[in-house]
Every structure is written in structure tokens, then in C-alpha cells.
Design a protein around this motif. Structure first.
Motif, PDB file in Angstrom:
ATOM      1  N   GLU A  88      16.943 -74.558  36.466  1.00  0.00           N
ATOM      2  CA  GLU A  88      16.634 -74.923  35.107  1.00  0.00           C
ATOM      3  C   GLU A  88      16.666 -76.427  34.977  1.00  0.00           C
ATOM      4  O   GLU A  88      17.273 -77.133  35.737  1.00  0.00           O
ATOM      5  CB  GLU A  88      17.639 -74.300  34.125  1.00  0.00           C
ATOM      6  CG  GLU A  88      17.671 -72.783  34.146  1.00  0.00           C
ATOM      7  CD  GLU A  88      18.532 -72.237  35.256  1.00  0.00           C
ATOM      8  OE1 GLU A  88      19.327 -72.990  35.810  1.00  0.00           O
ATOM      9  OE2 GLU A  88      18.382 -71.054  35.557  1.00  0.00           O
ATOM     10  N   ASP A  89      15.983 -76.925  33.972  1.00  0.00           N
ATOM     11  CA  ASP A  89      15.955 -78.353  33.743  1.00  0.00           C
ATOM     12  C   ASP A  89      17.246 -78.797  33.102  1.00  0.00           C
ATOM     13  O   ASP A  89      17.880 -78.058  32.366  1.00  0.00           O
ATOM     14  CB  ASP A  89      14.782 -78.683  32.812  1.00  0.00           C
ATOM     15  CG  ASP A  89      14.389 -80.128  32.901  1.00  0.00           C
ATOM     16  OD1 ASP A  89      14.970 -80.829  33.751  1.00  0.00           O
ATOM     17  OD2 ASP A  89      13.514 -80.528  32.132  1.00  0.00           O
ATOM     18  N   GLN A 429       8.723 -70.375  34.301  1.00  0.00           N
ATOM     19  CA  GLN A 429       9.532 -71.008  35.352  1.00  0.00           C
ATOM     20  C   GLN A 429       9.359 -70.288  36.690  1.00  0.00           C
ATOM     21  O   GLN A 429       9.283 -70.932  37.744  1.00  0.00           O
ATOM     22  CB  GLN A 429      11.002 -71.033  34.945  1.00  0.00           C
ATOM     23  CG  GLN A 429      11.268 -71.947  33.758  1.00  0.00           C
ATOM     24  CD  GLN A 429      12.745 -72.047  33.438  1.00  0.00           C
ATOM     25  OE1 GLN A 429      13.581 -72.015  34.331  1.00  0.00           O
ATOM     26  NE2 GLN A 429      13.076 -72.148  32.154  1.00  0.00           N
ATOM     27  N   ASP A 467       8.081 -78.086  34.133  1.00  0.00           N
ATOM     28  CA  ASP A 467       7.165 -77.016  34.538  1.00  0.00           C
ATOM     29  C   ASP A 467       5.733 -77.525  34.591  1.00  0.00           C
ATOM     30  O   ASP A 467       5.013 -77.286  35.570  1.00  0.00           O
ATOM     31  CB  ASP A 467       7.270 -75.845  33.560  1.00  0.00           C
ATOM     32  CG  ASP A 467       8.667 -75.279  33.471  1.00  0.00           C
ATOM     33  OD1 ASP A 467       9.331 -75.205  34.518  1.00  0.00           O
ATOM     34  OD2 ASP A 467       9.105 -74.930  32.363  1.00  0.00           O
TER      35      ASP A 467
END
Length: 815
Positions: A88-89, A429, A467
Motif C-alpha cells: 500500500e502507499d 492495486q 497506481d
């Protein structure tokens, strides 16, 4: 606390930051004051401790989204994390404390069992979060993104019953209590005060954890709850191992802020008890810390030491849970990893599909590089169960392949069948990681890419800048034609525009996306104006953990070549020169000394007439590869390159001054050097400039000088004017041709690519190489490729065959 525990605490503190050392020493101090000492000694120690508090290190919490639970990180951790690929970012945190901490309102009568100095100490310790840990508001004005699908990173913990004893199951919610029941429990704290025994404290905290989340802030702001936390610390060394675990569970249920100082004290206590607990308890504690979102490096260090000494205790569930902890902490000791790799191979065939995904993700997140043999064995096992892997597990396996650069043919072929069926349920994602894995492995399959591309436009609202950037890079690198899915590139470009506010924090995402677009010849002017603006360049070049200068240089030079009427901003000349020199220094150590390049350079010099006819350099430095430049005139005669001619003339000037010619009458005196002999015996054109003054049809004799007897022949060579003309013809004719046909000279850029410049098992060039050849054509060059499937086998052939091959490449298809 026992002397052994104290020694453990002291020795472990050397591995910590100043903030962690402060918390552990505070825990040590409080444990030593167990109520047996006199009150005046209590006051003195408390005052001394509070007077010497060290400021905590500055931290900036951020959280993952989406995730099974939040994972805040400190500002000091960000450089390490940004160099690693994550699920995840990292987004700016909006995490705030669930309650406002209040100053202590108690009087002496209401808290007569606590001295005034100790009240001050406990206020500082528990009534506030660490001073350096400020909660930060969001820096991104965009609305928070919601995940497009629900994923469960901890799904592997449901595969076996054994995980129940070493992990915390957040899905098991205890029966709720009302707020009135919670206040009754807090009233008990007010009545019993310091006479609360450890069992009472554990019971009250556990019951308070049964409150509904929306009612928890009402309890957390209550001063009686703060008082309860104080009493828990006073009894910290009296709790049993089981009771400490129950308290940690209660903290998780209560949503305790991960920056709260009390957690540091519990970490110190638990770190000293690692030798007394079994492995399952230690793994459970690590999982609870993970649920709290707190980094506990000292505790994990003690855990890893315990594991290293007891590797025989690692069964399949213990190994998988440990690798999960390793991945979430983003670290694995170098001394421990080889042993874990061997244990993993021993249990490999017993892994279930979800466990395979968890193992792959843990290894990937911790940046633990397996040996090629081990990585291929994991890929073999994943291939055997590919149809049973969940989407999440399959993506994790692809991450592992990408990180270890493993091109497993069977697994890649299976993706051709699996991805088109799974893509609609994978989320943005998951699709990004599929495309990125294909790009990193240079694996182009139109069925996979088309399936991913067709699913992306509806997912635009869920697309982060990360993304969008990596998807654009992946499709551009693999040369995915925009006409196949017309909405793809405009959709992802629009996603970058929507997330513009994120670029101040993550400038690499914008540059990644724009380079991907440049690979396929797309240049959105508004985003280019932003990326090349002085403010953005300043932000991008100041990053400590990423070097974005080369990306800026490539983007800027591409704009200059492909948008001739560009009037927007450009990077500074000084930055361009800095990157250009950096790239050339690297090329001199790498590409310039490769056997295939040196062989091509030497044979071309032999074929064309000397060193001045072949220039090895980077014609377009921003494309990051070396070229062999050759010029031909309009009749196909080789022309020496101007820059090389100057260098050659300078060198020749030094030679002539060292060995002056002796001229008599109408004869020309020439010193017979080794270079000239080599050129004569190889029947090549001489690259030295020879004087043509006073030449006639008579024979010319070379005059030999006595001081040169040790390095030249002891005799004369008959040198007729015809031979002189033959020797000097290439230079004179080429120079004359260059002057008379200025603009008709054909410039060739010979490429010696490697397999890494092409798609996997294909003759299609990757995006950067396509961009380079397109821009070489714009710059007026004819590109001549020596592809590896032709040139590499030729290296083992005879010299004559190699010369014939190069002759056909240079002269066979003149434009």
C-alpha cells in the motif's frame, strides 16, 4: 525486577534510538520503586528522573490504506520504506488521539497514596503522548481513497488451528458492554485506587475493551481511566505473562494511540521477558504490537535472537507467522535469514496456498533476497497450486518473482490463463502489481495486458498516484499500443491529474508516469509543465532516499527532441551536465568495457580505416546506453568524425614533435612507427596527415635517424608518390567530401544491445530502447542494430566472417 532482567534492559538499550532508551530507562526506574522504598526516596528518585528527561525523536506518523489495520511509521523510517516496494502507499496520516489528554486534577486528598513528585512524573509519562510525536493533519486535499475491493492480508491465519495461539483474531468480537457498565468499572478504580491488585487491573482493562468503538472516547478522556493506566505501570513487574498479553489485547480493542508513552514501558518489560516465554507467546506479542501499529525494534531484536537459538521449534505455522512479522516490520537480520531460508525449503511442500502468499509477501516486504535456487523452488511450488491461490496470494507470488528476477516459464504461462479470468475481481492495486511484475520481468503477453487494461478505466476513482504512475510505466515499457485500449492512457493520465497534491510528497510517481507515456510518444503538456517547473525539480532533487535526477534529465531531453516548439520550463544546464557526467562515468565502467562492444568497436575501426572513423560515446546521454557512431559521405565513403579528428591531430602533433622528419631535396622523410607498420601490413588507410609538398614521380626514400635505430628498421623503404597518395587518400578524400557535401553526410548510430533491452523471449524492444531509436531518427541518425541473437554467436566466428557481417550492416542498407 531481577538483576538478569535489569542487565537485559541495560544491554538492549544500546541498540535503540534516544527516544526508545528514554522509555526503557523510565520503565526501569518505575519498576525499582515498588512501594517498599520510603516516600522521601520515592520523591527524590522521581524528581531526579523527571529533571533529566531526554527529548524524544521527532516522528511523523503515517498509515497504510487499505490494510487490515493501520501501520503508522515515524518520519525517520520514511527513507527506508520509500526505497522498498510495498503493498500500500504511504499516505499522510490523519491519525489523531481518540481523546484529549488532560492535566492531573487530583489533589493530595484524592490521591494521597501518590507523592506529588510522582504525580508530576506520571502526568508526563501517561497523560501525554511523546512530545516529539505530533499528530499531523493531512497534506493531501484530495478526498481519502476507498479500496475498490476488500482484501484480508491475514487470511492465512485461518488455514490452521495452530495460528489461534500465536496471532490475534480481530474478527472475534467480545460481547459488548454499555457505557454505564464502563463507568461503574471506572468508579471501582476511584474507590480502590492504589490498592488495586494486578488481577483487578487486568479485569477492568479487559472489560473496557468490550465497549463499542464509538463509545471508547468517552472512557479514554475520563481521568479515572488515566489513573488506571498509572496503576497498571506501578504493577508492571507484578503481572504474569498471561496478564500482560491480556492487557495488550485490551489496548488493541481500546484503540490505544500508538504514540502513547505507556506502550514504550510495556515494550521494555516484554523485551526483558523473552527468555521466559515460549515461541508462540512471543509471536502473539509481536502480532499484538502489529495490531497496535507500533514499531518495536528492540522487542523484535530479542525475538529474532530467541528464534535463532531455537530453530528446531519452527514448524510450518510458526515459520509462516514469523515471516509475516518479519515482513510487517520491514527487516530481517542478515544472520538469521540464511537459517530461515533453509527451514523454509524444508517445509516448502507442506505450505498451503494462502500460506504461500503470506511467505512471498513477507520475503518481499522485508527485501530479503533468496538464492536463485530457493526462489525457483518457491516458484515451482506456487505453479503447482496456481489455480488454488487467491488473487491476493497470486499477486504476492508475483512480487516475489519480480524482486528476485525469476522468469519462471510455467508460472508466466499460467498467467495467460489466470489473469483474464481474475482481472475483474482483482482491484486497481492488484492489477497494478500484475502489470508491474510483467514489466519488471520484461514479459509481454497481449492477453494479460489487454485484460488488465480493459478493467482499469472504471476503477479511476480508486486509483492512487502510485497506481497510475506504475501502470503507465509498465504499459509504456512493454510497448502496449494505445490503439488497443483507447481509453487506457487518457484514463491513467487523468488519474495523475486528480492526484496532483500527492506529488509534493511522492514526486517519483509523476516522473514514473510521464516516462511511461514518453515511451509510447505521449506528452501531456500540463503535467510536463508541472514536472519541469523549478519548484517540482527542487522537491524531486532534494529527496534523500531516491535519485530522481536521471529521470528528470531523461524527461527534459525527450521534451526538447520530440516537442521542438516547447516553450515551457526546462531543467537547469548545470543539472543536465551533472547527470550527463554521472551517466558517462557509469557507462565507462560498464557498457564501454563489455566484450561485445569492444569487439564491435575494434572491427569497425579495422573495416573503416582507423580510430578516427568510429566514435564510442553516448549520442543521447539521457537514453543511458552507449553508441558506436560512424559517418559516411553521399558516396558511402567513411568520414572521420570531427571531434575524433581533432583529438587525432593533437596526438599526431605530439608525435611529430617528438620524431621530426628529415627532408632532403624533393623527398619526404617519414619515421617508421609501429602504428604505421601495423597500418601498412593490414593494408589500411593511414590516419596520419602526410605532407604532399614537393612530391613528383621520382622515388622517395625514407631517411632513418640514428637515435631511432632501437625502434625502427635499419634501412629505407621506397615510398613513391603513388604510395603516398594511396596512404593519404582516405583522409584527403573524406575531408574534401565532407567540405563539399556538408549536410549530405550520413550519420550512423550502431547499437550493441543485450537481451535486457528486449521483451522476454521476443525480438521486440522495450520502451526506453524504442524511445531512443525514435529520438535518434529525429536527431538525424540511421540506427544500425547488432542484435544479440546475431552478434553474440558471431563473436565465436572467424575474423573474416565478423568483418563481412559488419560490412553488410554498415554498407548493405544505406539510406
Amino acid at each position: 525486577m531481577t538483576s538478569g532482567g535489569l542487565n537485559c534492559l541495560v544491554s538492549g538499550s544500546c541498540f535503540l534510538t534516544s527516544a526508545c532508551r528514554k522509555r526503557l530507562w523510565r520503565a526501569q526506574f518505575l519498576h525499582r520503586n515498588d512501594g517498599v522504598q520510603k516516600r522521601d526516596a520515592e520523591d527524590h528518585n522521581g524528581r531526579r528522573h523527571s529533571d533529566h528527561r531526554c527529548p524524544s525523536s521527532q516522528e511523523h506518523p503515517v498509515q497504510y490504506n487499505p490494510s487490515a489495520y493501520p501501520c503508522p511509521w515515524s518520519q525517520s523510517d520514511l527513507p527506508l520504506l520509500a526505497g522498498c516496494e510495498t503493498d500500500e502507499d504511504l499516505t499522510p496520516s490523519t491519525l489523531t488521539t481518540h481523546f484529549r489528554q488532560k492535566s492531573n486534577p487530583y489533589t493530595v486528598s484524592s490521591s494521597r497514596h501518590l507523592s506529588s513528585s510522582k504525580n508530576i512524573l506520571l502526568d508526563l509519562a501517561f497523560n501525554q503522548s511523546d512530545p516529539g510525536k505530533k499528530t499531523a493533519g493531512p497534506t493531501n486535499k484530495n478526498e481519502e481513497l476507498t479500496p475498490d475491493i476488500s482484501i484480508e492480508p491475514r487470511a492465512f491465519q485461518k488455514c490452521r488451528q495452530e495460528y489461534r495461539t500465536m496471532s490475534y483474531d480481530r474478527s472475534l468480537k467480545p460481547p459488548p458492554i454499555t457505557i454505564d457498565e464502563a463507568f461503574l468499572l471506572l468508579q471501582k478504580v476511584k474507590v480502590l485506587k492504589s490498592s488495586l491488585n494486578p488481577a483487578d487491573i487486568v479485569h477492568i482493562l479487559s472489560k473496557l475493551g468490550h465497549l463499542r468503538p464509538d463509545q471508547q472516547p468517552l472512557v479514554q478522556v475520563d481521568t479515572r481511566f488515566i489513573m488506571l493506566l498509572r496503576y497498571s505501570v506501578e504493577n508492571l513487574h507484578n503481572f504474569t505473562h498471561t496478564q500482560l498479553l491480556e492487557i495488550l489485547r485490551a489496548f488493541v480493542l481500546l484503540g490505544m494511540p500508538n504514540t502513547h508513552s505507556i506502550l514504550g514501558l510495556y515494550e521494555g518489560e516484554l523485551s526483558c521477558r523473552t527468555e521466559e516465554m515460549d515461541l508462540k507467546q512471543l509471536l502473539l506479542i509481536a502480532d499484538l504490537w502489529r495490531c497496535l501499529g507500533r514499531q518495536v525494534p528492540h522487542y523484535l531484536e530479542q525475538l529474532y535472537k530467541r528464534v535463532y537459538c531455537n530453530l528446531e521449534e519452527l514448524g510450518v505455522p510458526e515459520l509462516v507467522q514469523l515471516l509475516y512479522v518479519v515482513g510487517e516490520s520491514r527487516q530481517c537480520p542478515l544472520t538469521l535469514f540464511p537459517s530461515l531460508e533453509q527451514v523454509l525449503l524444508r517445509h516448502l511442500n507442506q505450505l498451503l496456498p494462502e500460506e504461500m502468499g503470506a511467505v512471498s509477501l513477507g520475503l518481499f516486504k522485508s527485501q530479503s533476497s533468496l538464492s536463485e535456487r530457493s526462489a525457483r523452488m518457491l516458484a515451482d511450488r506456487a505453479y503447482e497450486m496456481v489455480d488454488k491461490l487467491s488473487n491476493f496470494a497470486l499477486v504476492n507470488v508475483l512480487k516475489l518473482l519480480r524482486f528476485n528476477h525469476i522468469d519462471h516459464r510455467g508460472l508466466l504461462s499460467a498467467l495467460r490463463k489466470e489473469i483474464p479470468c481474475r482481472a475483474p475481481q482483482m482491484g486497481v492495486q492488484g492489477l497494478m502489481h500484475v502489470a508491474l511484475a510483467c514489466s519488471s520481468l520484461h514479459y509481454k503477453d497481449d492477453h494479460i495486458l489487454s485484460a488488465v487494461a480493459e478493467c482499469l478505466p472504471p476503477l479511476l476513482p480508486h486509483c492512487r498516484s502510485k497506481d497510475a504512475g506504475k501502470l503507465l510505466w509498465s504499459f509504456g515499457m512493454l510497448g502496449f499500443n494505445p490503439s488497443k485500449v483507447p481509453k487506457l492512457y487518457p484514463c491513467l493520465t487523468h488519474a495523475l491529474r486528480l492526484r496532483e497534491a500527492e506529488f509534493q510528497r511522492f514526486p517519483e510517481h509523476l516522473l514514473t508516469g510521464l516516462l511511461g507515456l514518453a515511451f509510447v510518444g505521449l506528452y501531456p503538456c500540463d503535467l510536463l509543465n508541472l514536472a519541469l517547473s523549478p519548484d517540482f525539480v527542487t522537491v524531486a532533487t532534494r529527496l534523500q532516499h531516491l535519485d530522481l535526477k536521471k529521470d528528470l534529465f531523461t524527461l527534459d531531453a525527450s521534451v526538447g527532441l520530440e516537442i521542438p516548439n516547447w516553450t515551457g520550463p526546462r531543467i537547469s544546464p548545470s543539472l543536465g551536465d551533472e547527470v550527463r557526467q554521472q551517466l558517462w562515468r557509469f557507462a565507462q565502467r560498464d557498457a564501454c568495457v563489455k566484450m561485445e562492444v569492444l569487439e564491435a568497436e575494434g572491427l569497425l575501426q579495422e573495416l573503416l580505416g582507423g580510430e578516427s572513423f568510429v566514435h564510442k560515446h553516448m549520442i543521447l546521454p539521457h537514453t543511458r546506453s552507449v553508441d558506436l557512431e560512424v559517418w559516411l559521405d553521399h558516396t558511402g565513403v567513411p568520414v572521420p568524425l570531427v571531434s575524433e579528428s581533432k583529438d587525432s591531430a593533437a596526438n599526431q602533433g605530439k608525435t611529430s614533435s617528438s620524431h621530426p622528419c628529415t627532408l632532403k631535396g624533393n623527398h619526404v622523410g617519414v619515421v617508421i612507427t609501429e602504428d604505421l607498420l601495423a597500418q601498412l601490413t593490414n593494408i589500411k588507410g593511414c590516419s596520419s596527415q602526410l605532407s604532399h609538398g614537393n612530391l613528383d614521380s621520382k622515388n622517395c626514400t625514407v631517411q632513418l635517424k640514428e637515435e631511432d635505430d632501437d625502434r625502427i628498421f635499419r634501412g629505407g623503404v621506397t615510398l613513391t608518390s603513388g604510395l603516398v597518395n594511396a596512404l593519404t587518400r582516405p583522409i584527403l578524400q573524406s575531408l574534401s567530401s565532407q567540405e563539399s557535401t556538408c549536410g549530405l553526410t550520413q550519420r550512423l548510430a550502431l547499437q550493441v544491445p543485450t537481451r535486457n533491452h528486449f521483451c522476454y523471449q521476443s525480438q521486440q524492444l522495450l520502451g526506453l530502447q524504442v524511445l531512443k531509436r525514435r529520438q535518434l531518427a529525429i536527431a538525424g541518425y540511421r540506427v544500425v542494430d547488432l542484435p544479440p541473437w546475431e552478434w553474440f554467436p558471431m563473436l565465436h566466428r572467424s575474423r573474416a566472417e565478423k568483418l563481412a557481417y559488419l560490412r553488410s550492416k554498415v554498407f548493405g542498407s544505406r539510406g
